[in-house]
Design a protein around this motif. Structure first.
Motif, PDB file in Angstrom:
ATOM      1  N   SER A 126    -117.346  21.466 -15.293  1.00 31.53           N
ATOM      2  CA  SER A 126    -117.323  20.062 -14.738  1.00 31.53           C
ATOM      3  C   SER A 126    -115.880  19.448 -14.860  1.00 31.53           C
ATOM      4  O   SER A 126    -115.272  19.603 -15.868  1.00 31.53           O
ATOM      5  N   HIS A 127    -115.584  18.623 -13.555  1.00 31.12           N
ATOM      6  CA  HIS A 127    -114.290  18.194 -13.582  1.00 31.12           C
ATOM      7  C   HIS A 127    -114.570  16.745 -13.277  1.00 31.12           C
ATOM      8  O   HIS A 127    -115.394  16.313 -12.596  1.00 31.12           O
ATOM      9  N   TYR A 128    -113.667  15.719 -13.864  1.00 31.55           N
ATOM     10  CA  TYR A 128    -114.037  14.424 -14.045  1.00 31.55           C
ATOM     11  C   TYR A 128    -112.953  13.634 -13.065  1.00 31.55           C
ATOM     12  O   TYR A 128    -111.814  13.963 -13.267  1.00 31.55           O
ATOM     13  N   PHE A 129    -113.422  12.659 -12.196  1.00 29.80           N
ATOM     14  CA  PHE A 129    -112.653  11.873 -11.600  1.00 29.80           C
ATOM     15  C   PHE A 129    -112.571  10.475 -11.596  1.00 29.80           C
ATOM     16  O   PHE A 129    -113.646  10.050 -11.850  1.00 29.80           O
ATOM     17  N   GLY A 130    -111.920   9.717 -10.981  1.00 29.61           N
ATOM     18  CA  GLY A 130    -112.167   8.323 -10.911  1.00 29.61           C
ATOM     19  C   GLY A 130    -112.077   7.653 -12.334  1.00 29.61           C
ATOM     20  O   GLY A 130    -111.145   7.856 -13.001  1.00 29.61           O
ATOM     21  N   GLY A 131    -112.903   6.698 -12.415  1.00 29.76           N
ATOM     22  CA  GLY A 131    -113.372   6.155 -13.590  1.00 29.76           C
ATOM     23  C   GLY A 131    -113.414   7.347 -14.985  1.00 29.76           C
ATOM     24  O   GLY A 131    -113.494   6.931 -16.076  1.00 29.76           O
ATOM     25  N   LEU A 132    -113.871   8.288 -14.534  1.00 30.11           N
ATOM     26  CA  LEU A 132    -113.898   9.228 -15.788  1.00 30.11           C
ATOM     27  C   LEU A 132    -112.748  10.334 -15.899  1.00 30.11           C
ATOM     28  O   LEU A 132    -113.035  11.289 -16.389  1.00 30.11           O
ATOM     29  N   SER A 133    -111.781   9.943 -15.033  1.00 25.06           N
ATOM     30  CA  SER A 133    -110.658  11.082 -15.043  1.00 25.06           C
ATOM     31  C   SER A 133    -109.931  11.278 -16.548  1.00 25.06           C
ATOM     32  O   SER A 133    -109.412  12.333 -16.552  1.00 25.06           O
ATOM     33  N   ALA A 134    -110.143  10.384 -17.269  1.00 21.09           N
ATOM     34  CA  ALA A 134    -109.650  10.782 -18.597  1.00 21.09           C
ATOM     35  C   ALA A 134    -110.460  11.703 -19.451  1.00 21.09           C
ATOM     36  O   ALA A 134    -109.693  12.298 -20.540  1.00 21.09           O
ATOM     37  N   ARG A 135    -111.480  12.120 -19.055  1.00 22.95           N
ATOM     38  CA  ARG A 135    -112.465  13.022 -19.612  1.00 22.95           C
ATOM     39  C   ARG A 135    -111.634  14.437 -19.259  1.00 22.95           C
ATOM     40  O   ARG A 135    -111.139  14.683 -18.357  1.00 22.95           O
ATOM     41  N   PRO A 136    -111.521  15.451 -20.291  1.00 24.38           N
ATOM     42  CA  PRO A 136    -111.009  16.920 -20.047  1.00 24.38           C
ATOM     43  C   PRO A 136    -112.174  17.583 -19.644  1.00 24.38           C
ATOM     44  O   PRO A 136    -113.383  17.383 -19.403  1.00 24.38           O
ATOM     45  N   ALA A 137    -111.810  18.612 -18.560  1.00 26.89           N
ATOM     46  CA  ALA A 137    -112.450  19.606 -17.787  1.00 26.89           C
ATOM     47  C   ALA A 137    -113.477  19.978 -18.957  1.00 26.89           C
ATOM     48  O   ALA A 137    -113.147  20.260 -20.052  1.00 26.89           O
ATOM     49  N   ALA A 138    -114.819  20.187 -18.581  1.00 31.49           N
ATOM     50  CA  ALA A 138    -115.708  20.954 -19.545  1.00 31.49           C
ATOM     51  C   ALA A 138    -116.518  22.268 -18.838  1.00 31.49           C
ATOM     52  O   ALA A 138    -116.650  22.194 -17.674  1.00 31.49           O
ATOM     53  N   SER A 139    -116.741  23.083 -19.753  1.00 27.06           N
ATOM     54  CA  SER A 139    -117.449  24.270 -19.088  1.00 27.06           C
ATOM     55  C   SER A 139    -118.679  24.523 -20.337  1.00 27.06           C
ATOM     56  O   SER A 139    -118.498  24.126 -21.291  1.00 27.06           O
ATOM     57  N   GLN A 140    -119.916  25.045 -19.673  1.00 25.05           N
ATOM     58  CA  GLN A 140    -120.815  25.326 -20.349  1.00 25.05           C
ATOM     59  C   GLN A 140    -121.462  26.576 -20.159  1.00 25.05           C
ATOM     60  O   GLN A 140    -121.501  27.220 -19.044  1.00 25.05           O
ATOM     61  N   ILE A 141    -121.999  27.184 -21.151  1.00 23.18           N
ATOM     62  CA  ILE A 141    -122.878  28.552 -20.870  1.00 23.18           C
ATOM     63  C   ILE A 141    -124.466  28.366 -21.024  1.00 23.18           C
ATOM     64  O   ILE A 141    -124.655  27.511 -21.920  1.00 23.18           O
ATOM     65  N   GLU A 142    -125.340  29.017 -20.443  1.00 15.48           N
ATOM     66  CA  GLU A 142    -126.575  28.854 -20.490  1.00 15.48           C
ATOM     67  C   GLU A 142    -127.160  30.120 -20.309  1.00 15.48           C
ATOM     68  O   GLU A 142    -127.039  31.000 -19.191  1.00 15.48           O
ATOM     69  N   ILE A 143    -128.151  30.473 -21.283  1.00 18.69           N
ATOM     70  CA  ILE A 143    -128.789  31.959 -21.415  1.00 18.69           C
ATOM     71  C   ILE A 143    -130.286  31.297 -21.178  1.00 18.69           C
ATOM     72  O   ILE A 143    -130.621  30.770 -22.011  1.00 18.69           O
ATOM     73  N   ARG A 144    -130.833  31.965 -20.221  1.00 20.43           N
ATOM     74  CA  ARG A 144    -132.555  31.755 -19.997  1.00 20.43           C
ATOM     75  C   ARG A 144    -132.841  33.316 -20.230  1.00 20.43           C
ATOM     76  O   ARG A 144    -132.520  34.013 -19.250  1.00 20.43           O
ATOM     77  N   ALA A 145    -133.791  33.527 -20.867  1.00 18.90           N
ATOM     78  CA  ALA A 145    -134.524  34.880 -20.997  1.00 18.90           C
ATOM     79  C   ALA A 145    -135.711  34.862 -21.378  1.00 18.90           C
ATOM     80  O   ALA A 145    -136.395  33.826 -22.088  1.00 18.90           O
ATOM     81  N   SER A 146    -136.582  35.803 -21.158  1.00 15.90           N
ATOM     82  CA  SER A 146    -137.712  36.249 -21.751  1.00 15.90           C
ATOM     83  C   SER A 146    -137.885  37.588 -22.199  1.00 15.90           C
ATOM     84  O   SER A 146    -137.310  38.453 -21.671  1.00 15.90           O
ATOM     85  N   TRP A 147    -138.932  38.069 -23.212  1.00 12.93           N
ATOM     86  CA  TRP A 147    -139.088  39.198 -23.445  1.00 12.93           C
ATOM     87  C   TRP A 147    -140.378  39.470 -24.332  1.00 12.93           C
ATOM     88  O   TRP A 147    -140.848  38.432 -24.502  1.00 12.93           O
ATOM     89  N   THR A 148    -140.855  40.451 -24.465  1.00  8.08           N
ATOM     90  CA  THR A 148    -142.243  40.767 -24.848  1.00  8.08           C
ATOM     91  C   THR A 148    -142.358  41.543 -26.468  1.00  8.08           C
ATOM     92  O   THR A 148    -141.506  42.544 -26.359  1.00  8.08           O
ATOM     93  N   PRO A 149    -142.316  40.910 -27.250  1.00 13.04           N
ATOM     94  CA  PRO A 149    -142.461  41.149 -28.594  1.00 13.04           C
ATOM     95  C   PRO A 149    -143.566  42.018 -28.859  1.00 13.04           C
ATOM     96  O   PRO A 149    -144.886  42.090 -28.617  1.00 13.04           O
ATOM     97  N   ARG A 150    -143.069  43.447 -29.388  1.00 18.13           N
ATOM     98  CA  ARG A 150    -144.132  44.456 -29.413  1.00 18.13           C
ATOM     99  C   ARG A 150    -145.186  43.824 -30.853  1.00 18.13           C
ATOM    100  O   ARG A 150    -144.707  43.435 -31.707  1.00 18.13           O
TER     101      ARG A 150
END
Length: 222
Positions: free
Chosen positions: A150-174
């Motif tokens: 995410s990069h911020y502009f205008g009234g939000l330009s003072a915020r630093p750029a931000a990055s996020q990781i997202e893990i979505r997963a499923s598995w079958t427990p034996r």
């Protein structure tokens, strides 16, 4: 607690955001599912991880139980996630079993880490490695690893750029004794993943070689 937002996904279809409440079972839930839920409730976890029950989805399986968690360091929330236990006594072709675990994990990243082209593969290996480190048997793993900036502009330009990781997963427990998987151990391994994504040091003395994300500022403070 900062709950993970957005939609989880599984081989069986999408999952709506949970509403108020806890358990989609009723009094007729079969004993294996009740035992699996009790193991989740009684699991002992790292003190930095705050876990509470939340409303479970109502369309993926006849029985479901959900938890949400936040990794907390002082007054900082470093990562959050949701773990859902699904159970279909009749079995499910895609699961190849009667139980399924579905998860969403999120954390903020430092810019240099977000730019690493191997980051998705590394994060996926953290999930499978957390399960294997506790000697858990599982099958049919699937999921996605997504990074966003995410990069911020205008009234939000003072915020630093931000990055996020997202893990979505499923598995079958034996399943083990009494046709019940060791859900407490699976929850502990999931918390290991949360801690690793959050950048916490390994919990055990034998985990010194594990690579973690660098510690970061509170992602909720912006």
């Amino acid at each position: 607690m900062a709950a993970a937002q957005g939609r989880l996904s599984d081989d069986a279809g999408g999952m709506d955001d949970p509403k108020e409440g806890e358990l989609h079972t009723g009094d007729t839930a079969p004993p294996p599912f009740r035992a699996a839920v009790e193991a989740l409730r009684s699991a002992r976890l790292r003190p930095q991880i705050e876990v509470e029950s939340t409303r479970a989805p109502q369309r993926l399986a006849p029985h479901a139980y959900a938890l949400e968690a936040t990794v907390v360091d002082g007054d900082q929330d470093l990562a959050d996630g949701r773990l859902v236990l699904l159970h279909d006594p009749a079995g499910h072709d895609a699961w190849r079993g009667t139980f399924r675990l579905v998860t969403l994990v999120r954390a903020e990243l430092e810019p240099e880490m977000a730019a690493d082209p191997l980051l998705p593969e590394v994060c996926w290996s953290w999930l499978t490695g957390a399960l294997q480190a506790r000697g858990l048997t599982y099958g049919e793993p699937s999921g996605t690893v997504t990074r966003a900036s995410s990069h911020y502009f205008g009234g939000l330009s003072a915020r630093p750029a931000a990055s996020q990781i997202e893990i979505r997963a499923s598995w079958t427990p034996r399943e083990g004794l009494g046709d019940v998987p060791d859900t407490g151990a699976h929850l502990a391994s999931w918390c290991d993943l949360l801690a690793q994504v959050a950048g916490l040091p390994p919990a055990g003395p034998g985990d010194a070689s594990v690579v973690t994300l660098p510690q970061r500022r509170d992602p909720q403070a912006r």
